[in-house]
Scaffold this motif. Structure first.
Motif, mmCIF file in Angstrom:
data_model
loop_
_atom_site.group_PDB
_atom_site.id
_atom_site.type_symbol
_atom_site.label_atom_id
_atom_site.label_comp_id
_atom_site.label_asym_id
_atom_site.label_seq_id
_atom_site.Cartn_x
_atom_site.Cartn_y
_atom_site.Cartn_z
ATOM 1 N N GLU A 1 0.914 -1.065 0.171
ATOM 2 C CA GLU A 1 -0.025 0.019 -0.012
ATOM 3 C C GLU A 1 0.790 1.262 -0.131
ATOM 4 O OE1 GLU A 1 -2.330 0.755 3.523
ATOM 5 O OE2 GLU A 1 -0.928 -0.351 4.662
ATOM 6 N N THR A 2 0.429 2.143 -0.296
ATOM 7 C CA THR A 2 1.159 3.527 -0.406
ATOM 8 C C THR A 2 1.295 4.066 1.167
ATOM 9 O OG1 THR A 2 -0.764 5.177 -0.530
ATOM 10 C CG2 THR A 2 -0.046 4.432 -2.351
ATOM 11 N N GLY A 3 2.294 5.116 1.318
ATOM 12 C CA GLY A 3 2.580 5.550 2.404
ATOM 13 C C GLY A 3 1.416 6.442 3.077
ATOM 14 N N LEU A 4 0.634 7.089 2.070
ATOM 15 C CA LEU A 4 -0.461 7.495 2.566
ATOM 16 C C LEU A 4 -1.574 6.847 2.914
ATOM 17 C CD1 LEU A 4 -0.656 10.769 -0.085
ATOM 18 C CD2 LEU A 4 -0.378 11.200 2.227
ATOM 19 N N ASP A 5 -1.818 5.807 2.285
ATOM 20 C CA ASP A 5 -2.879 4.807 2.654
ATOM 21 C C ASP A 5 -2.627 4.276 4.106
ATOM 22 O OD1 ASP A 5 -4.309 5.271 0.407
ATOM 23 O OD2 ASP A 5 -3.495 3.443 -0.333
ATOM 24 N N PHE A 6 -1.407 4.042 4.191
ATOM 25 C CA PHE A 6 -0.654 3.497 5.658
ATOM 26 C C PHE A 6 -0.867 4.610 6.748
ATOM 27 C CE2 PHE A 6 3.052 3.419 8.524
ATOM 28 C CZ PHE A 6 2.423 2.657 9.519
ATOM 29 N N LEU A 7 -0.572 5.953 6.342
ATOM 30 C CA LEU A 7 -0.564 6.928 7.243
ATOM 31 C C LEU A 7 -2.114 7.352 7.507
ATOM 32 C CD1 LEU A 7 2.630 9.136 6.282
ATOM 33 C CD2 LEU A 7 2.536 7.717 8.404
#
Length: 152
Positions: free
Chosen positions: A64-70
């Motif tokens: 997943e993207t970092g933005l999704d994770f964050l």
């Protein structure tokens, strides 16, 4: 800043590339307490057992993207300050994430060590101020309850 000189800012750094994880640890291990995670899944497991002041995530990861994770972190663990790091730039996406409060700041790879340290320290100051505000709000509510006139 940390309460005493022995206490360090606690950072969770998430990146799927081992070389980036090791470079981050080598660069910042003397300044901060660092925990590494090679995936968002590993990071969430770590977060379930330990708290952090700052969470830094790479943007481009396989699962997943970092933005999704964050975004997930923001919803489940709202206290830590979240930073996004990437070698790629999608300015519109980053601006929206900052405006929505998903991330505090965006940094590019390769990073400038002095600038990165400054951003981490500024993020930590924000973290401490948010905690202080939250504690003061709780104290105010407690005082209001203590001085409430009972209704008849």
């Amino acid at each position: 800043m940390p309460n005493n000189k022995a206490e360090k800012i606690k950072i969770l750094y998430v990146d799927d590339e081992e070389i980036n994880l090791q470079a981050f640890r080598t660069t910042f291990k003397h300044d901060f307490e660092i925990q590494l995670a090679a995936s968002s899944k590993d990071a969430l497991q770590i977060l379930s057992n330990k708290s952090f002041d700052i969470i830094i995530s790479d943007q481009r990861m396989p699962s997943e993207t970092g933005l999704d994770f964050l975004t997930t972190v923001m919803n489940e663990y709202p206290e830590p300050i979240r930073l996004l790091l990437s070698a790629y730039s999608d300015i519109q996406l980053v601006q929206e994430a900052i405006q929505e409060g998903v991330i505090y700041h965006y940094l590019t790879k390769p990073w400038d060590e002095a600038y990165f340290k400054n951003i981490i320290r500024n993020a930590y100051e924000t973290y401490c101020l948010r905690k202080e505000v939250k504690n003061l709000q709780k104290e105010i509510l407690d005082l209001k309850r203590d001085f409430e006139i009972p209704s008849k």
